[in-house]
Scaffold this motif. Structure first.
Motif, PDB file in Angstrom:
ATOM      1  N   LEU A 171       0.827  -1.206   0.000  1.00  0.00           N
ATOM      2  CA  LEU A 171       0.000   0.000   0.000  1.00  0.00           C
ATOM      3  C   LEU A 171       0.860   1.254   0.000  1.00  0.00           C
ATOM      4  N   VAL A 172       2.030   1.190   0.623  1.00  0.00           N
ATOM      5  CA  VAL A 172       2.958   2.328   0.588  1.00  0.00           C
ATOM      6  C   VAL A 172       3.392   2.599  -0.853  1.00  0.00           C
ATOM      7  N   ALA A 173       3.592   1.535  -1.631  1.00  0.00           N
ATOM      8  CA  ALA A 173       3.957   1.707  -3.039  1.00  0.00           C
ATOM      9  C   ALA A 173       2.870   2.466  -3.794  1.00  0.00           C
ATOM     10  N   VAL A 174       1.607   2.178  -3.473  1.00  0.00           N
ATOM     11  CA  VAL A 174       0.490   2.889  -4.111  1.00  0.00           C
ATOM     12  C   VAL A 174       0.512   4.364  -3.719  1.00  0.00           C
ATOM     13  N   VAL A 175       0.761   4.644  -2.450  1.00  0.00           N
ATOM     14  CA  VAL A 175       0.827   6.033  -1.995  1.00  0.00           C
ATOM     15  C   VAL A 175       1.971   6.774  -2.694  1.00  0.00           C
ATOM     16  N   CYS A 176       3.107   6.106  -2.853  1.00  0.00           N
ATOM     17  CA  CYS A 176       4.235   6.736  -3.558  1.00  0.00           C
ATOM     18  C   CYS A 176       3.857   7.082  -4.992  1.00  0.00           C
ATOM     19  N   THR A 177       3.111   6.194  -5.643  1.00  0.00           N
ATOM     20  CA  THR A 177       2.642   6.496  -7.006  1.00  0.00           C
ATOM     21  C   THR A 177       1.779   7.748  -7.009  1.00  0.00           C
ATOM     22  N   SER A 178       0.877   7.856  -6.048  1.00  0.00           N
ATOM     23  CA  SER A 178      -0.009   9.022  -5.991  1.00  0.00           C
ATOM     24  C   SER A 178       0.770  10.304  -5.732  1.00  0.00           C
ATOM     25  N   HIS A 217      -3.175  18.179  -3.742  1.00  0.00           N
ATOM     26  CA  HIS A 217      -4.158  18.200  -2.657  1.00  0.00           C
ATOM     27  C   HIS A 217      -4.163  16.822  -1.999  1.00  0.00           C
ATOM     28  N   TRP A 218      -4.555  16.774  -0.726  1.00  0.00           N
ATOM     29  CA  TRP A 218      -4.538  15.508   0.021  1.00  0.00           C
ATOM     30  C   TRP A 218      -5.507  14.474  -0.540  1.00  0.00           C
ATOM     31  N   THR A 219      -6.473  14.914  -1.356  1.00  0.00           N
ATOM     32  CA  THR A 219      -7.420  13.947  -1.922  1.00  0.00           C
ATOM     33  C   THR A 219      -6.763  13.010  -2.939  1.00  0.00           C
ATOM     34  N   THR A 220      -5.645  13.421  -3.524  1.00  0.00           N
ATOM     35  CA  THR A 220      -4.999  12.581  -4.541  1.00  0.00           C
ATOM     36  C   THR A 220      -4.483  11.270  -3.958  1.00  0.00           C
ATOM     37  N   PRO A 221      -3.651  11.277  -2.905  1.00  0.00           N
ATOM     38  CA  PRO A 221      -3.247   9.978  -2.331  1.00  0.00           C
ATOM     39  C   PRO A 221      -4.414   9.198  -1.749  1.00  0.00           C
ATOM     40  N   LEU A 222      -5.396   9.893  -1.194  1.00  0.00           N
ATOM     41  CA  LEU A 222      -6.564   9.193  -0.654  1.00  0.00           C
ATOM     42  C   LEU A 222      -7.305   8.474  -1.768  1.00  0.00           C
ATOM     43  N   LEU A 223      -7.445   9.111  -2.926  1.00  0.00           N
ATOM     44  CA  LEU A 223      -8.152   8.509  -4.051  1.00  0.00           C
ATOM     45  C   LEU A 223      -7.415   7.267  -4.559  1.00  0.00           C
ATOM     46  N   TYR A 224      -6.103   7.368  -4.726  1.00  0.00           N
ATOM     47  CA  TYR A 224      -5.330   6.221  -5.207  1.00  0.00           C
ATOM     48  C   TYR A 224      -5.421   5.058  -4.230  1.00  0.00           C
ATOM     49  N   VAL A 251     -16.286  11.331  -5.747  1.00  0.00           N
ATOM     50  CA  VAL A 251     -17.153  12.504  -5.893  1.00  0.00           C
ATOM     51  C   VAL A 251     -16.541  13.713  -5.191  1.00  0.00           C
ATOM     52  N   VAL A 252     -16.036  13.494  -3.974  1.00  0.00           N
ATOM     53  CA  VAL A 252     -15.389  14.593  -3.235  1.00  0.00           C
ATOM     54  C   VAL A 252     -14.175  15.112  -4.003  1.00  0.00           C
ATOM     55  N   THR A 253     -13.411  14.205  -4.580  1.00  0.00           N
ATOM     56  CA  THR A 253     -12.232  14.608  -5.347  1.00  0.00           C
ATOM     57  C   THR A 253     -12.622  15.447  -6.551  1.00  0.00           C
ATOM     58  N   PHE A 254     -13.689  15.060  -7.243  1.00  0.00           N
ATOM     59  CA  PHE A 254     -14.174  15.873  -8.364  1.00  0.00           C
ATOM     60  C   PHE A 254     -14.544  17.274  -7.897  1.00  0.00           C
ATOM     61  N   ARG A 255     -15.307  17.357  -6.819  1.00  0.00           N
ATOM     62  CA  ARG A 255     -15.789  18.651  -6.326  1.00  0.00           C
ATOM     63  C   ARG A 255     -14.640  19.520  -5.830  1.00  0.00           C
ATOM     64  N   VAL A 256     -13.754  18.932  -5.046  1.00  0.00           N
ATOM     65  CA  VAL A 256     -12.622  19.684  -4.520  1.00  0.00           C
ATOM     66  C   VAL A 256     -11.688  20.112  -5.648  1.00  0.00           C
ATOM     67  N   GLY A 257     -11.439  19.189  -6.580  1.00  0.00           N
ATOM     68  CA  GLY A 257     -10.533  19.493  -7.681  1.00  0.00           C
ATOM     69  C   GLY A 257     -11.012  20.636  -8.554  1.00  0.00           C
ATOM     70  N   ASP A 258     -12.324  20.736  -8.756  1.00  0.00           N
ATOM     71  CA  ASP A 258     -12.867  21.805  -9.589  1.00  0.00           C
ATOM     72  C   ASP A 258     -12.545  23.191  -9.037  1.00  0.00           C
ATOM     73  N   ALA A 259     -12.372  23.295  -7.724  1.00  0.00           N
ATOM     74  CA  ALA A 259     -12.163  24.603  -7.100  1.00  0.00           C
ATOM     75  C   ALA A 259     -10.693  24.940  -6.896  1.00  0.00           C
ATOM     76  N   GLN A 260      -9.798  23.984  -7.075  1.00  0.00           N
ATOM     77  CA  GLN A 260      -8.408  24.196  -6.679  1.00  0.00           C
ATOM     78  C   GLN A 260      -7.683  25.260  -7.502  1.00  0.00           C
ATOM     79  N   PHE A 261      -7.951  25.317  -8.805  1.00  0.00           N
ATOM     80  CA  PHE A 261      -7.237  26.295  -9.630  1.00  0.00           C
ATOM     81  C   PHE A 261      -7.592  27.714  -9.187  1.00  0.00           C
TER      82      PHE A 261
END
Length: 289
Positions: free
Chosen positions: A116-123, A137-144, A174-184
């Motif tokens: 699982l650490v390998a997956v987090v490193c990829t993210s 954003h922190w949602t990226t590693p959480l999503l992966y 869904v949260v990642t989509f919503r959060v990501g839309d506002a980040q820029f």
């Protein structure tokens, strides 16, 4: 950003493979003998196949080994080391299940954690890129991690447990989509900040910086139509989370195996969007946002 097929295949298959291997190492799918050989072989094939696909988007694939030399500063290098460490740590567990000798529970749990650490490193390869606000954003590693755990549990035929993880994956997506839309917008980057001309007024694009295309415009500036994005978001959530979850709750092995195929369809759609919707701040310089 322009979605490279090899990167999409790499992140989807390696994540699913390491998630599945983590479940096997944790003993969630007890197997022994030749069935263990084939089940573990499937997990290794997904993980190694995904990692191999990552080399196809390199200009010089033969130089992929150089990635191992930059572990102090590069998440790509850390991901390479993490993947090798996971595959090596999991090997005794796989051999133990196949040949019938006991492997300490502590070792099995540590091996699962390393996977699982390998997956987090990829993210983190993507989460650490501040020039792409949607990723940084922190949602990226959480999503992966959610994709790896939910997909792995589904492949391990965990029934209701997999169903719960898949529903959690849908929420995270869904949260990642919503959060990501506002980040820029939250990052506050503008054409003025991109060009450094804000101190003398409000700049606007009069003429493109180049008369023809270049690497930045081809790779870093990519636009997906809003109607297509909405459709793909629905496909991603429904196919990667909702339908597989419904099949997992049945407890049927055949239904869960079918759910894996549907999960992969949704995972590929979600990962394509992950790259296609990512806006690099360099687009401001070209007046492309």
């Amino acid at each position: 950003m322009n979605p490279a097929p090899s990167v999409i295949v790499f992140t989807v298959l390696s994540g699913l493979g390491f998630g599945f291997l983590a479940c096997l190492s944790a003993g969630l799918l007890p197997v022994a003998g030749w069935p263990a050989f084939f089940v573990w072989g499937l997990g290794y094939a997904l993980a190694v196949g995904g990692l191999s696909a990552s080399t196809f988007h390199l200009g010089n694939p033969q130089r992929a080994l150089l990635a191992f030399t930059q572990w102090r500063t590069s998440w790509l290098s850390r991901e390479a080391w993490g993947a090798v460490a996971a595959l090596c740590a999991l090997a005794p567990v796989a051999l133990g299940d196949w040949l019938g000798f006991a492997v300490p529970v502590v070792w099995r749990m540590v091996a699962a954690l390393v996977a699982l650490v390998a997956v987090v490193c990829t993210s983190m390869i993507y989460a650490q890129i501040r020039a792409v606000p949607r990723w940084s954003h922190w949602t990226t590693p959480l999503l992966y991690l959610a994709f790896a755990l939910a997909g792995g549990a589904l492949m391990a035929l965990q029934g209701p447990v997999a169903g719960v993880l898949l529903l959690a994956l849908g929420i995270v997506q869904v949260v990642t989509f919503r959060v990501g839309d506002a980040q820029f917008g939250l990052r506050g980057a503008t054409l003025a900040s991109a060009t450094g001309l804000g101190r003398i007024g409000t700049p606007s694009v009069f003429e493109q910086p180049h008369t023809g295309g270049n690497y930045l415009m081809r790779e870093m500036i990519f636009t997906v139509a809003r109607r297509h994005a909405v459709r793909l978001r629905v496909i991603a959530v429904v196919c990667a989370a909702l339908i597989p979850a419904a099949l997992a709750f049945t407890g049927s092995a055949a239904a869960q195996i079918a759910g894996v195929a549907i999960y992969l369809l949704g995972a590929f759609a979600a990962r394509w969007l992950f790259f296609a919707e990512a806006e690099h701040v360099v687009g401001l310089y070209y007046g492309k946002r």
